[in-house]
Design an enzyme around this catalytic site. Structure first.
Site, mmCIF file in Angstrom:
data_model
loop_
_atom_site.group_PDB
_atom_site.id
_atom_site.type_symbol
_atom_site.label_atom_id
_atom_site.label_comp_id
_atom_site.label_asym_id
_atom_site.label_seq_id
_atom_site.Cartn_x
_atom_site.Cartn_y
_atom_site.Cartn_z
ATOM 1 N N THR A 18 5.891 18.968 5.321
ATOM 2 C CA THR A 18 6.276 17.609 5.705
ATOM 3 C C THR A 18 6.544 17.589 7.214
ATOM 4 O O THR A 18 6.855 18.619 7.806
ATOM 5 C CB THR A 18 7.538 17.134 4.949
ATOM 6 O OG1 THR A 18 8.564 18.103 5.152
ATOM 7 C CG2 THR A 18 7.277 17.013 3.466
ATOM 8 N N ARG A 22 14.237 15.017 6.051
ATOM 9 C CA ARG A 22 14.776 13.794 5.471
ATOM 10 C C ARG A 22 15.779 14.181 4.395
ATOM 11 O O ARG A 22 15.433 14.866 3.442
ATOM 12 C CB ARG A 22 13.635 12.994 4.842
ATOM 13 C CG ARG A 22 13.823 11.512 4.906
ATOM 14 C CD ARG A 22 12.636 10.812 4.322
ATOM 15 N NE ARG A 22 11.611 10.503 5.304
ATOM 16 C CZ ARG A 22 10.556 9.746 5.037
ATOM 17 N NH1 ARG A 22 10.393 9.233 3.839
ATOM 18 N NH2 ARG A 22 9.661 9.479 5.974
ATOM 19 N N SER A 113 12.341 6.296 7.221
ATOM 20 C CA SER A 113 11.319 5.295 6.894
ATOM 21 C C SER A 113 11.820 4.212 5.936
ATOM 22 O O SER A 113 12.742 3.497 6.250
ATOM 23 C CB SER A 113 10.079 6.006 6.351
ATOM 24 O OG SER A 113 9.030 5.091 6.204
ATOM 25 N N HIS A 114 11.243 4.157 4.768
ATOM 26 C CA HIS A 114 11.544 3.095 3.806
ATOM 27 C C HIS A 114 12.658 3.485 2.840
ATOM 28 O O HIS A 114 12.978 2.720 1.941
ATOM 29 C CB HIS A 114 10.270 2.798 3.011
ATOM 30 C CG HIS A 114 9.647 4.057 2.500
ATOM 31 N ND1 HIS A 114 8.912 4.883 3.322
ATOM 32 C CD2 HIS A 114 9.706 4.659 1.302
ATOM 33 C CE1 HIS A 114 8.523 5.950 2.631
ATOM 34 N NE2 HIS A 114 8.995 5.838 1.392
ATOM 35 N N LYS A 126 12.235 13.337 13.035
ATOM 36 C CA LYS A 126 10.942 14.006 13.181
ATOM 37 C C LYS A 126 10.548 14.056 14.651
ATOM 38 O O LYS A 126 11.073 13.305 15.477
ATOM 39 C CB LYS A 126 9.869 13.312 12.348
ATOM 40 C CG LYS A 126 9.495 11.930 12.816
ATOM 41 C CD LYS A 126 8.244 11.475 12.055
ATOM 42 C CE LYS A 126 7.728 10.172 12.598
ATOM 43 N NZ LYS A 126 6.340 9.923 12.245
ATOM 44 N N ASP A 277 8.847 -2.173 6.869
ATOM 45 C CA ASP A 277 9.843 -1.275 6.285
ATOM 46 C C ASP A 277 10.937 -0.868 7.271
ATOM 47 O O ASP A 277 11.022 -1.400 8.375
ATOM 48 C CB ASP A 277 9.161 -0.032 5.697
ATOM 49 C CG ASP A 277 8.664 0.905 6.782
ATOM 50 O OD1 ASP A 277 8.260 0.407 7.847
ATOM 51 O OD2 ASP A 277 8.681 2.136 6.572
ATOM 52 N N ASP A 279 11.551 1.542 9.369
ATOM 53 C CA ASP A 279 11.246 1.940 10.745
ATOM 54 C C ASP A 279 10.040 1.206 11.316
ATOM 55 O O ASP A 279 9.557 1.553 12.402
ATOM 56 C CB ASP A 279 11.044 3.454 10.841
ATOM 57 C CG ASP A 279 9.865 3.933 10.012
ATOM 58 O OD1 ASP A 279 9.555 3.290 8.998
ATOM 59 O OD2 ASP A 279 9.248 4.943 10.383
ATOM 60 N N ASP A 281 6.802 0.854 10.381
ATOM 61 C CA ASP A 281 5.402 1.298 10.383
ATOM 62 C C ASP A 281 4.604 0.803 9.172
ATOM 63 O O ASP A 281 3.377 0.841 9.186
ATOM 64 C CB ASP A 281 5.282 2.826 10.560
ATOM 65 C CG ASP A 281 6.013 3.616 9.504
ATOM 66 O OD1 ASP A 281 6.669 3.002 8.635
ATOM 67 O OD2 ASP A 281 5.938 4.863 9.549
ATOM 68 N N ARG A 282 5.288 0.344 8.130
ATOM 69 C CA ARG A 282 4.548 -0.153 6.955
ATOM 70 C C ARG A 282 4.428 -1.677 7.001
ATOM 71 O O ARG A 282 5.191 -2.352 7.687
ATOM 72 C CB ARG A 282 5.271 0.223 5.663
ATOM 73 C CG ARG A 282 5.296 1.696 5.404
ATOM 74 C CD ARG A 282 5.878 2.007 4.050
ATOM 75 N NE ARG A 282 5.691 3.423 3.765
ATOM 76 C CZ ARG A 282 5.819 3.973 2.587
ATOM 77 N NH1 ARG A 282 6.162 3.232 1.549
ATOM 78 N NH2 ARG A 282 5.616 5.269 2.409
ATOM 79 N N THR A 344 -3.218 12.550 2.153
ATOM 80 C CA THR A 344 -2.124 11.607 2.358
ATOM 81 C C THR A 344 -1.270 12.017 3.559
ATOM 82 O O THR A 344 -0.980 13.191 3.738
ATOM 83 C CB THR A 344 -1.256 11.570 1.083
ATOM 84 O OG1 THR A 344 -2.058 11.037 0.033
ATOM 85 C CG2 THR A 344 -0.018 10.726 1.261
ATOM 86 N N GLU A 364 -3.083 3.529 1.156
ATOM 87 C CA GLU A 364 -2.726 2.573 0.110
ATOM 88 C C GLU A 364 -1.229 2.259 0.094
ATOM 89 O O GLU A 364 -0.808 1.256 -0.446
ATOM 90 C CB GLU A 364 -3.179 3.087 -1.263
ATOM 91 C CG GLU A 364 -2.798 4.525 -1.608
ATOM 92 C CD GLU A 364 -1.340 4.789 -1.704
ATOM 93 O OE1 GLU A 364 -0.643 3.953 -2.298
ATOM 94 O OE2 GLU A 364 -0.879 5.836 -1.196
ATOM 95 N N SER A 365 -0.433 3.147 0.707
ATOM 96 C CA SER A 365 1.021 3.018 0.682
ATOM 97 C C SER A 365 1.520 2.066 1.771
ATOM 98 O O SER A 365 2.532 2.322 2.400
ATOM 99 C CB SER A 365 1.639 4.392 0.858
ATOM 100 O OG SER A 365 1.098 5.019 2.007
ATOM 101 N N LYS A 376 1.242 4.535 12.008
ATOM 102 C CA LYS A 376 0.868 3.273 11.398
ATOM 103 C C LYS A 376 1.776 2.197 11.974
ATOM 104 O O LYS A 376 2.834 2.496 12.519
ATOM 105 C CB LYS A 376 0.944 3.357 9.881
ATOM 106 C CG LYS A 376 2.261 3.794 9.324
ATOM 107 C CD LYS A 376 2.091 4.128 7.849
ATOM 108 C CE LYS A 376 3.340 4.730 7.283
ATOM 109 N NZ LYS A 376 3.125 6.052 6.678
ATOM 110 N N ARG A 496 2.807 10.208 -8.578
ATOM 111 C CA ARG A 496 2.089 8.966 -8.297
ATOM 112 C C ARG A 496 0.751 9.020 -9.013
ATOM 113 O O ARG A 496 0.034 10.030 -8.918
ATOM 114 C CB ARG A 496 1.851 8.809 -6.799
ATOM 115 C CG ARG A 496 3.112 8.937 -5.953
ATOM 116 C CD ARG A 496 2.941 8.228 -4.620
ATOM 117 N NE ARG A 496 3.973 8.559 -3.673
ATOM 118 C CZ ARG A 496 5.229 8.083 -3.689
ATOM 119 N NH1 ARG A 496 5.599 7.253 -4.652
ATOM 120 N NH2 ARG A 496 6.104 8.421 -2.762
#
Ligand code: G1P
Ligand code: ZN
Length: 543
Positions: A18, A22, A113-114, A126, A277, A279, A281-282, A344, A364-365, A376, A496
């Site tokens: 990763t 987190r 993130s989310h 990170k 989201d 941070d 990015d989504r 991913t 897709e996320s 992103k 998933r």
């Protein structure tokens, strides 16, 4: 300079593979914990004397404390300057923008993130390299190895730095430059999109609603949509960032962004809805009573890119993560440009973008982006859609359905089974992996399995190989089921299941995805023995 070398305990908490760390806030609050990781970063990147660092976070609980600690450690580790977002805030794409624009040596981004925030929520950190993207595996592995053996860290003894006022201060010889967190990013957006056309759209009877989910994009949305594009103030909601995101789960999907979803499916719904989201990015894109899957959104952006200012010269290529639907592949084929399938995670796109082989990419996320930064970018995707809408003057639903008419529809859904016992989740994956040869050729009604494999990827730029990136079950008609274990969850394991069926029959384009995929869902449960092995047969989240 009053540098202290503090003895600390080694730890090895990071999940291998990763890109950051987190954990629950309480874990980060343990003595020396954050410091250990930050020193592991600094030791792994060999900081040139006097280098500049970019620093900011999504504003979640513990952001400010962590920023102060990192500033004092940066000074002790030889940095000459740190660019820090005002109040310690930078969205992830804005941090990437700042690293690139000011050519800083790298950046530290504080975010989970989310994931939910607050005192009982998650925190994360990170490192991004000088191209503005997440550190490549060889650096994250070095950080991980370092964190297992670290004995001490360097920090200066100094009072906290004021972070709320833009300007420069001195911290034991290191310059701390507090920058406007929004301005550089907003300027970049203005260079890519036709703000005048979007202004015209927003001053017509077109109505939009952007939900910042009490997370980092609030101030960015205020500046871009309201101040620069002249949208009425009710066009944005939940735009005050809160350390606990107002108790919500800042993940823009149909489950967690339910407040916006109710508005968009309700009476007097606006024409366009979007959310981002924790941070920034989504993104999630919605039309009046209509959900655009992230895979379709990527395909549509690619198909229409040439009409948008920043992409008018055309796009070099596209890339999608393996579990993302093949909708963008169809567009790439018709544009005669390369289409890459990567594991991913955003870091795989960076090399392709640095080599100018890819302009647009997505997952897709709810992640979509382009080579303007190396992360992103949620608001970028929203602006891309607004620019397309400003030119086409059709509804979101019309635009998507016309796209399907031209390219066919990749019916798609992801089912997540969260917080499973680790052993049971691993058991599901092992069971499938061990049964590949028995599955091939098996028929389930109209579906027959053609091949099964464990996705592995060789990076064509640096030659690195990533194995075991998800199990693929491919059917003879092009339909597909993918099984993957999440790498980002912080409690238990998450399986998933990604379901995809290609539907060229335009009569079926009105079908709800869950209905159109009903047989595939049953097949997925049957071949994985998910219920027997985990005791669950309904997903926690469907997207
Ligand atoms: C999830 C998403 C993945 C994304 C990552 C970071 O990872 O599925 O596409 O890149 O978050 O935002 P996962 O939990 O599936 O490993
Ligand atoms: Zn995010």
């Amino acid at each position: 300079m009053n540098v202290q070398t503090i003895t600390s305990q080694a730890f090895s908490d990071q999940k291998p593979g990763t890109s950051g760390l987190r954990k629950k806030v309480a874990v980060f609050q343990q003595p020396h914990y954050l410091e250990n990781f930050v020193q592991s970063i600094f030791d792994s990147i060999r900081v040139p004397q006097g280098a500049t660092l970019t620093l900011g976070g999504d504003g979640r609980y513990y952001n400010r404390e962590a920023i102060q600690t990192i500033l004092k450690m940066a000074a002790a580790n030889g940095f000459g300057r740190v660019l820090v977002g005002q109040a310690g805030i930078l969205s992830t794409p804005a941090a990437s923008c700042v690293i690139r624009k000011y050519k800083t040596f790298g950046g530290i981004i504080l975010s989970a993130s989310h994931n939910p925030g607050g005192v009982d929520g998650d925190f994360g950190i990170k490192y991004n390299t000088e191209n503005g993207g997440p550190a490549p595996e060889k650096i994250t592995e070095a950080i991980f190895e370092k964190s297992k053996t670290i004995q001490n860290y360097k920090i200066i003894d100094a009072p906290d730095v004021a972070l709320d006022v833009i300007g420069e201060t001195d911290l034991a010889g290191m310059k701390v430059q507090v920058i406007d967190a929004v301005a550089d990013y907003a300027e970049l957006m203005e260079s890519l999109f036709d703000f005048n056309a979007i202004k015209d759209l927003l001053s017509s009877d077109f109505r939009m609603k952007f939900d910042a989910m009490h997370a980092v994009t609030g101030p960015y949305a205020q500046e871009i949509f309201i101040n620069r594009l002249g949208a009425p103030s009710e066009s944005i909601m939940n735009c005050i960032p809160l350390p606990d995101f107002g108790g919500g789960h800042p993940d823009p999907n149909l489950t967690y962004a339910h407040e916006l979803v109710e508005i968009i499916y309700g009476e007097h719904a606006p024409d366009f809805g979007a959310a981002s989201d924790g941070d920034g990015d989504r993104n999630m894109i919605l039309g009046k009573g209509f959900f655009v899957t992230p895979s379709d959104s990527l395909a549509l952006i690619a198909a229409n890119a040439k009409m948008v200012k920043g992409y008018a010269k055309g796009i070099a290529g596209v890339a999608r993560s393996m579990p993302t639907s093949g909708a963008v592949d169809m567009v790439a084929k018709s544009l005669d440009i390369p289409c890459f399938e990567t594991p991913t995670g955003w870091k795989f796109f960076g090399n392709l973008m640095d080599a100018d082989q890819v302009t647009l990419c997505g997952e897709e996320s709810f992640g979509t982006g382009s080579s303007h930064v190396r992360e992103k970018d949620g608001l970028w995707a929203v602006l891309f859609w607004l620019n397309i809408l400003a030119i086409k003057r059709q509804s979101v639903e019309q635009i998507v359905k016309r796209h399907w008419l031209q390219f066919g529809r990749n019916v798609y859904s992801r089912h997540d089974y969260e917080d499973l016992p680790l052993e049971a989740a691993n058991g599901v994956v092992e069971h499938l992996r061990n049964n590949f040869s028995e599955l091939v050729g098996k028929s389930f009604g109209r579906y027959t399995i053609q091949t099964c494999d464990d996705f592995s990827y060789t990076d064509s730029i640096d030659g690195s190989v990533s194995t075991k990136q998800g199990l693929r079950v491919l059917f003879t008609d092009g339909s597909r089921i993918v099984f993957r274990l999440s790498g980002t969850g912080t409690s238990g394991a998450t399986i998933r299941i990604y379901l995809e069926a290609f539907e060229p029959d335009t009569n079926k384009h009105d079908l709800d995805a869950q209905i159109a995929l009903a047989e595939m869902i049953q097949i997925a449960l049957q071949i994985s023995e998910l219920k027997q092995r985990t005791g669950r047969d309904t997903p926690t989240v469907i997207t």
